[in-house]
Design an enzyme around this catalytic site. Structure first.
Site, PDB file in Angstrom:
ATOM      1  N   ASP A  75      -2.961  66.854 -31.676  1.00 25.85           N
ATOM      2  CA  ASP A  75      -1.541  67.111 -31.487  1.00 25.85           C
ATOM      3  C   ASP A  75      -1.198  67.348 -30.019  1.00 25.85           C
ATOM      4  O   ASP A  75      -2.076  67.584 -29.182  1.00 25.85           O
ATOM      5  CB  ASP A  75      -1.112  68.329 -32.300  1.00 25.85           C
ATOM      6  CG  ASP A  75      -0.888  68.003 -33.773  1.00 25.85           C
ATOM      7  OD1 ASP A  75      -0.853  66.806 -34.110  1.00 25.85           O
ATOM      8  OD2 ASP A  75      -0.755  68.946 -34.576  1.00 25.85           O
ATOM      9  N   LYS A  91       3.789  65.173 -32.059  1.00 29.00           N
ATOM     10  CA  LYS A  91       5.200  65.032 -32.411  1.00 29.00           C
ATOM     11  C   LYS A  91       5.982  66.052 -31.597  1.00 29.00           C
ATOM     12  O   LYS A  91       5.782  67.257 -31.739  1.00 29.00           O
ATOM     13  CB  LYS A  91       5.422  65.262 -33.911  1.00 29.00           C
ATOM     14  CG  LYS A  91       4.743  64.221 -34.785  1.00 29.00           C
ATOM     15  CD  LYS A  91       5.246  64.274 -36.209  1.00 29.00           C
ATOM     16  CE  LYS A  91       4.784  65.508 -36.953  1.00 29.00           C
ATOM     17  NZ  LYS A  91       3.331  65.511 -37.210  1.00 29.00           N
ATOM     18  N   MET A 151       9.519  77.657 -33.749  1.00 32.62           N
ATOM     19  CA  MET A 151      10.397  76.487 -33.575  1.00 32.62           C
ATOM     20  C   MET A 151      11.866  76.848 -33.778  1.00 32.62           C
ATOM     21  O   MET A 151      12.607  76.155 -34.464  1.00 32.62           O
ATOM     22  CB  MET A 151       9.973  75.370 -34.546  1.00 32.62           C
ATOM     23  CG  MET A 151       8.530  74.939 -34.368  1.00 32.62           C
ATOM     24  SD  MET A 151       7.922  73.851 -35.675  1.00 32.62           S
ATOM     25  CE  MET A 151       7.741  75.017 -37.053  1.00 32.62           C
TER      26      MET A 151
END
Length: 274
Positions: A51, A73, A188
């Protein structure tokens, strides 16, 4: 540094068999926070699918000539789909490779590791899960804020700051979330924290409650911004992700427990004790 080891792992650690996928948590940033199982996986893996938030120094622990495949991502940027990542893991494993899926933090804490594991089950691919240190634990610790403290809270809640649509989660009971634990830690959540702060206050959290934003937690770029719930929306605009947001009384402990910020001072005193 390249981690050198034989394919046979140290006594007591598992052998990474061909055709398997290991879902491994790399921790939140500091390479020292990866587990011994994670290092063992790196030493044996043929292919590493990693990642965006995995530190390059962790990748340097891989055995020589291991293939590295980026699968990060990042919001607002072209990224592989979750389906394409899962399909690639299956394809590589069925080709007989030892496939290491290396994810930031812990693969099962807002890391979509459960989705990848279910895809492997559906394809008949054997797998192993190696938990990692998640940002809500390590980030608070590196910022001088215990996730729990006997005099402050006996419960803590981890919450994602956006839903599958990218908006503020609408499937949460915000009254229960707001009042269920003295300490709330959001992942997030920077983009939507203004609205989240409003929801928390609407449900009873005080406007002057302490809030801390911990950006790039546990890395050399870590920055901590402390404010209150009523000013958090403005502060959030100055914070660059990735970041966690801590709401609750443990934020006040940072004044005394910011060990990382005091490290240089302590080292100087040790070098010149007079």
């Amino acid at each position: 540094m390249t981690w050198q080891t034989n394919i046979v792992p140290p006594k007591g650690l598992p052998v990474f068999e061909p055709g398997w996928v290991w879902l491994v948590g790399a921790g939140p940033g500091d390479p020292g926070l990866i587990t011994l199982h994670g290092v063992n996986a790196l030493a044996q893996a043929d292919v590493i699918v990693y990642d965006a938030l995995v530190d390059t120094r962790i990748l340097d622990m891989a055995k020589p000539h291991a293939e590295r495949i980026f699968a990060g991502k990042r919001g607002g940027k072209p990224s592989p789909t979750q389906t394409s990542i899962s399909e690639r893991l299956v394809e590589l494993a069925k080709a007989g490779h030892r496939v290491l899926r290396l994810k930031g933090g812990d693969p099962f804490v807002f890391g979509r590791g459960g989705e990848e594991a279910l895809a492997l089950v559906g394809a008949g691919v054997p797998f192993r899960v190696v938990p990692g240190v998640t940002a809500a634990i390590a980030g608070t610790a590196y910022a001088g804020m215990p996730a729990t403290h006997r005099d402050a809270n006996s419960a803590v809640t981890f919450i994602t700051g956006h839903s599958m649509t990218g908006e503020v989660p609408d499937n949460l009971n915000w009254d229960a979330v707001t009042n269920g634990a003295p300490v709330l830690i959001f992942y997030m959540a920077i983009k939507h924290f203004g609205r989240i702060a409003e929801k928390l206050q609407e449900c009873g959290r005080p406007a002057d409650e302490p809030v801390a934003f911990v950006a790039s937690a546990t890395t050399a770029d870590q920055k901590v911004h402390v404010c209150t719930l009523d000013t958090a929306a403005e502060v959030a605009k100055k914070v660059s992700p990735p970041a966690i947001v801590v709401v609750g009384p443990v934020v006040k402990l940072r004044e005394q427990l910011d060990w990382l910020g005091k490290a240089a001072e302590w080292q100087a005193k040790a070098a010149d004790p007079v």
